[in-house]
Design a protein around this motif. Structure first.
Motif, PDB file in Angstrom:
ATOM      1  N   PHE A  10      50.067  44.480  38.646  1.00 39.53           N
ATOM      2  CA  PHE A  10      50.079  43.004  37.897  1.00 39.53           C
ATOM      3  C   PHE A  10      49.004  42.511  37.143  1.00 39.53           C
ATOM      4  CE2 PHE A  10      53.778  43.561  40.960  1.00 39.53           C
ATOM      5  CZ  PHE A  10      54.671  43.205  40.214  1.00 39.53           C
ATOM      6  N   LEU A  11      47.861  42.607  38.020  1.00 39.63           N
ATOM      7  CA  LEU A  11      46.976  42.170  37.437  1.00 39.63           C
ATOM      8  C   LEU A  11      46.260  42.947  36.483  1.00 39.63           C
ATOM      9  CD1 LEU A  11      44.218  39.951  38.644  1.00 39.63           C
ATOM     10  CD2 LEU A  11      43.106  42.027  38.806  1.00 39.63           C
ATOM     11  N   VAL A  12      46.245  44.344  36.595  1.00 39.46           N
ATOM     12  CA  VAL A  12      45.662  44.901  35.491  1.00 39.46           C
ATOM     13  C   VAL A  12      46.585  45.116  34.225  1.00 39.46           C
ATOM     14  CG1 VAL A  12      45.057  47.659  34.889  1.00 39.46           C
ATOM     15  CG2 VAL A  12      44.578  46.683  36.980  1.00 39.46           C
ATOM     16  N   ILE A  13      47.483  44.891  34.230  1.00 39.57           N
ATOM     17  CA  ILE A  13      48.531  44.963  33.189  1.00 39.57           C
ATOM     18  C   ILE A  13      48.075  43.579  32.264  1.00 39.57           C
ATOM     19  CG2 ILE A  13      50.857  44.576  32.131  1.00 39.57           C
ATOM     20  CD1 ILE A  13      51.780  46.759  34.421  1.00 39.57           C
ATOM     21  N   SER A  14      48.059  42.538  33.156  1.00 31.66           N
ATOM     22  CA  SER A  14      48.178  41.144  32.450  1.00 31.66           C
ATOM     23  C   SER A  14      46.550  40.857  31.710  1.00 31.66           C
ATOM     24  CB  SER A  14      48.265  40.111  33.509  1.00 31.66           C
ATOM     25  OG  SER A  14      47.693  38.996  33.398  1.00 31.66           O
ATOM     26  N   VAL A  15      45.712  41.668  32.557  1.00 34.15           N
ATOM     27  CA  VAL A  15      44.410  41.299  32.092  1.00 34.15           C
ATOM     28  C   VAL A  15      43.928  42.355  31.082  1.00 34.15           C
ATOM     29  CG1 VAL A  15      41.778  41.508  32.749  1.00 34.15           C
ATOM     30  CG2 VAL A  15      43.673  40.579  34.484  1.00 34.15           C
ATOM     31  N   TRP A  54      39.537  46.448  31.725  1.00 36.84           N
ATOM     32  CA  TRP A  54      38.510  46.550  30.530  1.00 36.84           C
ATOM     33  C   TRP A  54      38.430  47.822  30.057  1.00 36.84           C
ATOM     34  CZ3 TRP A  54      33.744  48.922  30.064  1.00 36.84           C
ATOM     35  CH2 TRP A  54      32.782  48.640  28.964  1.00 36.84           C
ATOM     36  N   LEU A  55      38.279  48.793  31.007  1.00 40.17           N
ATOM     37  CA  LEU A  55      38.264  50.215  30.659  1.00 40.17           C
ATOM     38  C   LEU A  55      39.503  50.784  29.873  1.00 40.17           C
ATOM     39  CD1 LEU A  55      36.049  52.542  31.499  1.00 40.17           C
ATOM     40  CD2 LEU A  55      37.790  53.338  32.893  1.00 40.17           C
ATOM     41  N   LEU A  56      40.502  50.281  30.269  1.00 36.89           N
ATOM     42  CA  LEU A  56      41.749  50.714  29.608  1.00 36.89           C
ATOM     43  C   LEU A  56      41.831  50.083  28.295  1.00 36.89           C
ATOM     44  CD1 LEU A  56      44.538  50.628  32.656  1.00 36.89           C
ATOM     45  CD2 LEU A  56      43.452  52.471  31.301  1.00 36.89           C
ATOM     46  N   ALA A  57      41.584  48.874  28.092  1.00 35.15           N
ATOM     47  CA  ALA A  57      41.574  48.013  26.915  1.00 35.15           C
ATOM     48  C   ALA A  57      40.457  48.662  25.790  1.00 35.15           C
ATOM     49  CB  ALA A  57      41.513  46.632  27.171  1.00 35.15           C
ATOM     50  N   ARG A  58      39.122  48.648  26.365  1.00 33.51           N
ATOM     51  CA  ARG A  58      38.166  49.013  25.233  1.00 33.51           C
ATOM     52  C   ARG A  58      37.449  50.303  25.235  1.00 33.51           C
ATOM     53  NH1 ARG A  58      36.239  43.748  24.272  1.00 33.51           N
ATOM     54  NH2 ARG A  58      38.245  42.994  23.208  1.00 33.51           N
ATOM     55  N   LEU A  62      38.258  45.307  41.472  1.00 33.93           N
ATOM     56  CA  LEU A  62      38.727  46.685  40.931  1.00 33.93           C
ATOM     57  C   LEU A  62      39.446  46.669  39.566  1.00 33.93           C
ATOM     58  CD1 LEU A  62      39.539  48.512  44.376  1.00 33.93           C
ATOM     59  CD2 LEU A  62      37.022  48.167  43.304  1.00 33.93           C
ATOM     60  N   GLY A  63      40.184  45.629  39.586  1.00 31.88           N
ATOM     61  CA  GLY A  63      41.440  45.612  38.456  1.00 31.88           C
ATOM     62  C   GLY A  63      40.857  44.939  37.207  1.00 31.88           C
ATOM     63  N   VAL A  64      39.978  44.226  37.228  1.00 31.33           N
ATOM     64  CA  VAL A  64      39.346  43.600  35.950  1.00 31.33           C
ATOM     65  C   VAL A  64      38.687  44.708  35.296  1.00 31.33           C
ATOM     66  CG1 VAL A  64      37.718  42.031  34.878  1.00 31.33           C
ATOM     67  CG2 VAL A  64      39.656  41.086  36.700  1.00 31.33           C
ATOM     68  N   THR A  68      26.981  40.174  28.099  1.00 32.10           N
ATOM     69  CA  THR A  68      28.233  39.817  27.092  1.00 32.10           C
ATOM     70  C   THR A  68      29.611  39.756  27.739  1.00 32.10           C
ATOM     71  OG1 THR A  68      26.973  41.204  25.442  1.00 32.10           O
ATOM     72  CG2 THR A  68      29.409  40.698  24.934  1.00 32.10           C
ATOM     73  N   PHE A  69      29.782  40.859  28.659  1.00 35.58           N
ATOM     74  CA  PHE A  69      30.777  40.701  29.603  1.00 35.58           C
ATOM     75  C   PHE A  69      31.026  39.604  30.427  1.00 35.58           C
ATOM     76  CE2 PHE A  69      33.181  41.936  33.103  1.00 35.58           C
ATOM     77  CZ  PHE A  69      34.762  42.292  32.645  1.00 35.58           C
ATOM     78  N   ARG A  70      29.945  39.147  31.012  1.00 37.35           N
ATOM     79  CA  ARG A  70      30.120  38.148  31.811  1.00 37.35           C
ATOM     80  C   ARG A  70      30.326  36.705  31.105  1.00 37.35           C
ATOM     81  NH1 ARG A  70      25.867  36.056  34.884  1.00 37.35           N
ATOM     82  NH2 ARG A  70      24.481  37.266  33.602  1.00 37.35           N
ATOM     83  N   ARG A  71      29.639  36.391  30.055  1.00 40.85           N
ATOM     84  CA  ARG A  71      29.568  35.257  29.430  1.00 40.85           C
ATOM     85  C   ARG A  71      30.514  35.091  27.992  1.00 40.85           C
ATOM     86  NH1 ARG A  71      27.527  30.914  29.461  1.00 40.85           N
ATOM     87  NH2 ARG A  71      25.532  30.670  28.550  1.00 40.85           N
ATOM     88  N   VAL A  72      30.653  36.290  27.694  1.00 40.39           N
ATOM     89  CA  VAL A  72      31.501  36.125  26.242  1.00 40.39           C
ATOM     90  C   VAL A  72      32.969  36.522  26.483  1.00 40.39           C
ATOM     91  CG1 VAL A  72      31.568  36.728  24.020  1.00 40.39           C
ATOM     92  CG2 VAL A  72      29.702  36.150  24.924  1.00 40.39           C
ATOM     93  N   THR A  73      32.951  37.830  27.048  1.00 36.56           N
ATOM     94  CA  THR A  73      34.468  38.590  27.094  1.00 36.56           C
ATOM     95  C   THR A  73      35.178  37.937  28.077  1.00 36.56           C
ATOM     96  OG1 THR A  73      32.934  40.366  26.391  1.00 36.56           O
ATOM     97  CG2 THR A  73      35.613  40.817  26.936  1.00 36.56           C
TER      98      THR A  73
END
Lengths: 250, 342, 259
Positions: free
Chosen positions: C144-149, C72-76, C66-68, C174-179
């Motif tokens: 902890f996971l969300v902030i770091s990722v 991603w959503l929060l960052a991108r 759930l966190g990754v 792209t998400f799986r292999r690159v990001t």
């Protein structure tokens, strides 16, 4: 840090076992009382009355589990009075010599069944605690209310089927008041203090009567005022407050 | 089949309006100063920006997102995937488009060999030199056999000595590539050497296009003239006299009429301390405003009527003892001046 | 030659290290070493330890799944109110864990907003179950996971994703292999933090999932209750928990560094 003034004259009063607390001269300054968590409401009230009766005094409380308090005192915490929820924890402190005075029992507490408002599990007695389909919370055996619960179940020859063994009474009450459990065993005083839970009496309650001892700590920084506080707790005024809270007389 | 692109991108304070037609096998260079919209155009073609209208004889790409377009892109800093080997980088596009792993690897190996990096298949991008990384990026873009190859300043990140060799390699690969190529660059040399046709973009608009030869001979803007190193003026011709828009008059050898561009190389200009006597038809006084040493010549910037750039030998500089602020006589043969209609 | 380390950095660094390690040393010094092996191999400790490792690992998996994507959503994404969302994600960090446990009860408890329907429709009741422990730990550890990722996603250059798109890769590929490979160090760091936090979780766990040996009694709960009657045993249990977590983390670290 407030500098405590120890009035030498006040020491003469120590040992005067008066049953009514009369305003005493020479009792002033700050005292720190380590008291069991279950005394939070009643001792806060007692503290205010004591301060009113003895102008110039200030009572600071440290409420926590009795065993945690016993350890803190043994490690040299600067306390004046220790009020424990169980003789066992008092013994931890007298064993090490941190308390040399003879502890006095100032209140008794018995267990009561706590159920959520409306008693959805239709709990009527201790026998219901063996039902697997009811959610049951008890205190863990390591804490006084759990030890007491164990005694009453043994006396009633009932094998309880708890779903959880909580770390203290407050945690048990949280689960009862939220309706997460159908029944729990807690102290009568806890049921009285919480208006979101209802109490159900049961016959075997007198099999586990819990004595609350109180004593002056040997190295009390303010022994005079501390002794006055102990006396106040044991007095008629103290008795009144404790009875209102659901404690039985010793 | 010809690829037609109409790019219309509007953003705050900037508009790109660019129509392009690229023939199969043709290399078109999009040349322009920074901020002209070159990269915007490339991104629009790639589908990374909305606002492109692209059609070939078979289809239009307008609705296609980047991943659905038959394109290959070599980015300025290559953007090789750091966690993958060179081979996996090259095979990535094929795998993404559904080629089986074994086959994709075989094609990727072939392309790595084509760019001379067969033995670097397992290398991670960070271990490659700039030139090698550029070649991997080219192989990666070409491996999927795209219809349109887009190159974004492909040589800009390289040092001067590497650039020379990589440029000639790139030229060779582009010659063999059958698709349409658009090269975005700000370096005129890249455009001259690599492109069949140059499109010059300034402020989001095409200001000139033609073969490298045409562009070099007949620049149409100050920017282009500066790029190709010519003195450049606008004027109105009447026979052998050209009145320049910014002041001054030049005499030319071949008569012309009406609005014209006027160009001549700085090397055609001679400088004298005193008014020269004899054949040159154009002489005027000018003040030295700048001196710049080039490899074998010295370029002198002169303010006058008209202002002019002159390339003179180092010997002449010494002889004249040139200092900024000196007043000199400029002399220019009429036969050196080239005019063409505006 | 290496430049000398400036004392303005070294001094606080040493104090900081001591601050972190001295309490640990205190535990080790006070430990009744004689009873350690017996405690280590006692059935209850084994049970609590196994349950702790299981629940912390399951909670970490929940957090990753759930966190990754959340990071991603929060960052991108360009969601409106993203800054507020980002702040809200850290709420479990600020909340006293016991309050977090009560909040979970209010939502997922037998009479909770969602929990009452889980109970009525599916007969599922989460409090007092091992699943409840996993849930409580995941709730507390996920930030902890969300902030770091999220930090890693924000540091990653989105142009690589564009490059992947021009090569024909879908968003998911792209998400799986690159990001994801490019943010892997952040994910690993976040996972370690998340797992460690879950392993030590006490307040939310005991409040939401209660305490019952073999079902919900994890090591921190066992430590807390042991402290009531037998402080020595509590120290031993703490050391066991500590040793196991250090061993697991050190083992993982070596693996990741080699990979």
């Amino acid at each position: 840090m407030v500098k405590r003034i120890v009035a030498v004259a006040a020491l003469l009063l120590a040992g005067c076992g008066s049953t009514t607390a009369s305003p005493t001269t020479g009792v002033n300054g700050e005292i720190t009382v380590f008291a069991a968590a279950s005394l939070t409401e009643s001792f806060t009230e007692l503290g205010k009355e004591f301060e009113a009766a003895h102008p110039g005094t200030k009572v600071t409380f440290n409420f926590a589990g009795s065993s945690a308090l016993a350890q803190q005192i043994n490690k040299g915490a600067p306390a004046d009075v220790f009020a424990s929820a169980a003789p066992a924890n008092m013994k931890q402190v007298t064993d090490t010599g941190a308390i040399t005075a003879t502890p006095a029992t100032f209140a008794k507490n018995t267990l009561q069944i706590a159920v959520p408002e409306g008693n959805p599990g239709k709990v009527t007695g201790l026998a219901d605690f063996a039902k697997a389909d009811l959610k049951i919370a008890l205190c863990a055996e390591q804490v006084p209310c759990g030890a007491a619960a164990k005694k009453v179940f043994e006396a009633a020859k009932i094998t309880a089927a708890p779903d959880t063994l909580e770390q203290d009474v407050k945690a048990v009450l949280t689960k009862v008041s939220l309706g997460e459990v159908d029944a729990a065993l807690v102290y009568r005083t806890d049921v009285k203090a919480n208006d979101k839970v209802e109490g159900v009496d049961f016959a075997e309650a007198d099999k586990a009567v819990n004595d609350y001892p109180i004593a002056l700590i040997a190295k009390a920084p303010n022994a005079a005022a501390a002794q006055a506080f102990v006396d106040y707790v044991l007095s008629g005024e103290g008795r009144k407050v404790l009875t209102e809270a659901g404690f039985a007389a010793p | 089949m010809t690829l037609h692109a109409e790019l219309r991108v509007h953003r705050a304070g900037f508009a790109l309006e660019l129509d392009l037609a690229i023939e199969p096998g043709e290399v078109v260079a999009l040349l322009g100063p920074n901020g002209a919209g070159k990269t915007t155009a490339l991104r629009a073609l790639a589908g990374l920006l909305p606002g492109s209208h692209i059609r070939t004889e078979e289809s239009t790409w307008d609705k296609l997102p980047a991943e659905k377009r038959p394109i290959g892109v070599v980015f300025q800093d290559y953007l090789l995937f750091a966690t993958m080997s060179a081979l996996d980088n090259v095979a990535f596009g094929l795998r993404a488009r559904g080629t089986r792993k074994a086959e994709a690897n075989e094609i990727a190996r072939h392309w790595l060999a084509q760019v001379g990096l067969a033995e670097f298949a397992k290398a991670k991008p960070r271990t490659l030199s700039g030139g090698q990384a550029q070649r991997v990026a080219l192989a990666r873009a070409l491996a999927t056999s795209p219809e349109l190859l887009l190159l974004d300043e492909p040589l800009a990140a390289l040092d001067a000595s590497t650039r020379l060799r990589v440029r000639s390699d790139l030229g060779r690969h582009l010659q063999h590539y059958p698709g349409h190529t658009l090269l975005v660059t700000h370096d005129p040399l890249d455009a001259m050497v690599l492109a069949d046709r140059i499109v010059i973009l300034e402020d989001g608009r095409v200001v000139q296009q033609g073969t490298p030869r045409e562009v070099v001979r007949q620049p149409r803007t100050d920017y282009v003239a500066h790029l190709v190193g010519l003195n450049f003026y606008r004027g109105v011709a009447e026979g052998t006299e050209v009145r320049l828009d910014d002041g001054g008059t030049l005499t030319i050898a071949e008569p012309a009429q009406g609005p014209v561009h006027v160009v001549f190389p700085p090397s055609a200009v001679s400088l004298y301390p005193d008014k020269p006597a004899g054949s040159p038809r154009n002489t005027w006084q000018a003040i030295v405003s700048g001196i710049e040493q080039h490899a074998h010549t010295t370029r002198v910037d002169l303010a006058g009527n008209p202002a002019v750039l002159a390339d003179i030998t180092t010997a002449t500089v010494a002889e004249l003892r040139l200092q900024p602020g000196d007043t000199l006589w400029v002399s220019l043969k009429a036969t050196e001046i080239h005019t063409y209609p505006r | 030659m290496r430049s000398r380390l400036p004392v303005v950095l070294v001094l606080p660094a040493v104090i900081g290290l001591a601050f972190l390690l001295v309490p640990l040393a205190g535990l080790l010094v006070e430990a009744p070493w004689a009873t350690l092996p017996a405690q280590l191999f006692s059935a209850e400790v084994g049970q609590a330890l196994r349950l702790s490792l299981l629940c912390a690992s399951l909670a970490t998996i929940v957090c990753l799944v759930l966190g990754v994507p959340l990071a991603w959503l929060l960052a991108r994404s360009d969601l409106p109110g993203r800054g507020l969302l980002r702040a809200l994600v850290t709420v479990p960090l600020v909340l006293p864990p016991v309050v977090g446990g009560v909040a979970l009860l209010l939502v997922l408890g037998r009479r909770g907003l969602v929990g009452q329907y889980l109970d009525q429709w599916f007969g599922v009741s989460l409090p007092f179950t091992t699943a409840g422990v996993v849930l409580a730990e995941a709730f507390v550890a996920m930030p902890f996971l969300v902030i770091s990722v999220e930090g890693a996603f924000r540091a990653a250059d989105p142009r690589y994703e564009e490059a992947a798109a021009t090569l024909g890769a879908s968003r998911w590929l792209t998400f799986r292999r690159v990001t994801l490979p490019s943010v892997m160090p952040g994910v690993v760091a976040g996972t370690v933090l998340c797992w460690a936090r879950a392993l030590g979780e006490f307040g939310a766990t005991i409040t939401f999932a209660g305490n019952f040996p073999g079902k919900t009694t994890t090591m921190p709960l066992a430590v807390y209750l042991a402290l009531e009657t037998d402080p020595d045993a509590a120290i031993v249990l703490s050391i066991v928990l500590l040793l196991v977590s250090v061993a697991v983390l050190a083992g993982l670290r070596d693996r990741w560094i080699r990979a």
